[in-house]
Write a protein that holds these residues in place. Sequence first.
Motif, short mmCIF file in Angstrom:
data_model
loop_
_atom_site.label_atom_id
_atom_site.label_comp_id
_atom_site.label_asym_id
_atom_site.label_seq_id
_atom_site.Cartn_x
_atom_site.Cartn_y
_atom_site.Cartn_z
N MET A 232 17.88 -12.28 -3.77
CA MET A 232 17.97 -10.86 -3.02
C MET A 232 18.12 -9.89 -3.99
O MET A 232 17.33 -8.58 -3.67
N ILE A 233 18.70 -10.13 -4.95
CA ILE A 233 18.64 -8.87 -5.97
C ILE A 233 17.29 -8.72 -6.49
O ILE A 233 16.90 -7.67 -6.68
N ARG A 234 16.62 -9.83 -6.87
CA ARG A 234 15.30 -9.72 -7.50
C ARG A 234 14.39 -9.04 -6.51
O ARG A 234 13.67 -8.01 -6.71
N ALA A 235 14.61 -9.19 -5.26
CA ALA A 235 13.53 -8.63 -4.31
C ALA A 235 13.68 -7.14 -4.13
O ALA A 235 12.91 -6.52 -3.98
N ILE A 236 15.03 -6.71 -4.17
CA ILE A 236 15.46 -5.49 -4.37
C ILE A 236 14.81 -4.73 -5.36
O ILE A 236 14.19 -3.68 -5.42
N ARG A 237 15.08 -5.37 -6.56
CA ARG A 237 14.68 -4.67 -7.76
C ARG A 237 13.23 -4.50 -7.78
O ARG A 237 12.71 -3.52 -7.88
N ALA B 211 11.46 -4.31 -5.36
CA ALA B 211 11.02 -3.18 -4.28
C ALA B 211 11.18 -2.12 -4.76
O ALA B 211 10.34 -1.05 -4.53
N LEU B 212 12.19 -1.65 -5.47
CA LEU B 212 12.47 -0.39 -5.95
C LEU B 212 11.54 -0.02 -7.45
O LEU B 212 10.95 1.27 -7.35
N GLU B 213 11.41 -0.99 -8.19
CA GLU B 213 10.65 -0.54 -9.26
C GLU B 213 9.18 -0.82 -9.08
O GLU B 213 8.45 -0.17 -9.87
N GLY B 214 8.74 -1.80 -8.04
CA GLY B 214 7.40 -2.25 -8.10
C GLY B 214 6.79 -1.07 -6.93
O GLY B 214 5.44 -1.04 -6.98
N ARG C 264 3.95 6.52 5.65
CA ARG C 264 3.48 8.05 5.51
C ARG C 264 2.61 7.82 4.31
O ARG C 264 2.46 7.83 3.24
N GLY C 265 1.21 8.03 4.90
CA GLY C 265 -0.01 8.09 3.88
C GLY C 265 -0.42 6.37 3.74
O GLY C 265 -0.19 5.87 4.85
N VAL C 266 -1.12 6.37 2.76
CA VAL C 266 -1.88 4.89 2.73
C VAL C 266 -2.26 4.83 1.38
O VAL C 266 -3.05 4.09 0.99
N ASP C 267 -1.64 5.51 0.47
CA ASP C 267 -1.80 5.16 -1.06
C ASP C 267 -1.47 3.81 -1.34
O ASP C 267 -0.66 2.87 -0.42
N LYS C 268 -1.67 3.17 -2.50
CA LYS C 268 -1.33 1.69 -2.77
C LYS C 268 0.15 1.42 -2.52
O LYS C 268 0.28 0.35 -2.01
N LEU C 269 0.93 2.23 -3.14
CA LEU C 269 2.43 1.99 -2.88
C LEU C 269 2.73 2.09 -1.56
O LEU C 269 3.68 1.01 -1.15
N VAL C 270 2.45 3.03 -0.73
CA VAL C 270 2.68 3.05 0.70
C VAL C 270 2.50 1.69 1.24
O VAL C 270 3.28 1.28 2.13
N TYR C 271 0.98 1.38 1.17
CA TYR C 271 0.58 0.18 1.77
C TYR C 271 1.41 -1.10 1.42
O TYR C 271 1.65 -1.90 2.05
N ARG C 272 1.59 -1.04 0.16
CA ARG C 272 2.64 -2.28 -0.16
C ARG C 272 4.04 -2.29 0.45
O ARG C 272 4.54 -3.34 0.82
#
Lengths: 86, 365
Positions: free
Chosen positions: B1-6, B8-11, B18-26
């Motif tokens: 769980m902690i890894r998944a949160i990290r 999400a925040l770091e990656g 909002r928008g459709v750039d690579k990060l938003v799409y992920r």
Amino acid sequence: MSDCIAVFATTYETLRAEDFFRAEKIKFKPILKPRKIGSACRMALKFSEKDIEAAKRAVSAGNLDILSFYRKENDTWEKILGRILP
Amino acid sequence: MIRAIRNALEGIGANPGRGVDKLVYRADKLIYSARLRAASFFGLSDPSRLIFTPGCTYSINIAIRGTLKSGDHVITTGRMHNAISRTVFDKRLGLNVSPLMWDEKEPITEEMFKAHMTPETKAVIVNHGSNVDGLLFPIDAIGKITRSLGLLLIVDTAQTAGVVPIDMAKNGIDILCASGHKGLYGPAGIGILAISPGVDVEPLVTGGTGSFSEDMDMPTTSPDRFEPGSPNFAGIAGLDAGIEFIQNTGIEKIFRRKMDLCMEAYEGIVNIHDVKIFWPEKEANRLPLFSFTVAEIDPSDVAEHLDKKHGIATRTGLHCAPFTHQEIGSYPIGTVRVSPGFYNKRSDIKKFIKAVKELSVKKER
């Protein structure tokens, strides 16, 4: 062949649509909905006009809440099918 | 769980929808997958009606305030948490409320509900499991009754989501409210509101959704209708990892482990002089948690002894559930609640039993 785009009611619905487009072997690209179509800052699926019938089949198969298909005519986007679900 | 949160925040670290750039799409894909998994986990056929909220209390507020109006009558249970009681008794809402008292040794029947019904009765609102004594309500039976009576069934699963199997369709649940940070192994600050197809709920919060922006009404389409503003996508990532952990481990295995530890704790202190335990008599009605008191020692002092001398964390007082304590006879002092986790060891339970024995001896001196 012109470009077409499919605009769905929500991001959730657009992502769901991707699976049904893939099932119909439609080559598509998620793009930002063109400003000329509306104000919303969200995703649409861009594909070739040659796949329009397959795209319609995908919408039907997934019971997808599509707002419209658009086809690019010169520099404008022409609506070619309105919302088909309530 | 902690890894998944990290991750999400770091990656990712982008604002979904909002928008459709690579990060938003992920970020969008992350939320989409989490929504599908959670909907499937709770037996909700349309994942678009699985809403992420800041927590179970928010979900309960949307469920109650979004479906009921002034003058409506609701039937609750005597085991209400304040998330429900403070909402149904909110004077601004103007509901009439009848708590249904249930003796767990008897089966729950349609007649019990009928006895409280008025022409204005619209809903039954149930704490699936008590956060004080672990009483598990027979949600399947209640679902059959509310369907038969044509009443809306709103269920608070804060203590049961991820602890016992729940299937909204099979159990007849119209609206399910869940907490992310308890049995679902997610972080605090994330919850679930799951709305069965065909059930109409008005949104409580309005704002930007990234869709239909020129329209001043909230979108009619879900999930956007209920998720304005920037979503807690890191929390959603953590919750998704938590549910995946339950699926991979097996909900029955997790339950069995927690219940075995709970039974060991119970058996270790039940015969200690002056210890009073609050736990349902019937095993089928028990969750892996119980409350206890030691003679007239203030529950806060018991908890302090457990914490300071033995490093054991418990929850004391009224547990935000005064009605429950009234029903079980521990009001207004409250109790000490013990709830072993999946990662607790038998040595932790032995330490707990020893610590409670010390208190009993102290009291006798």
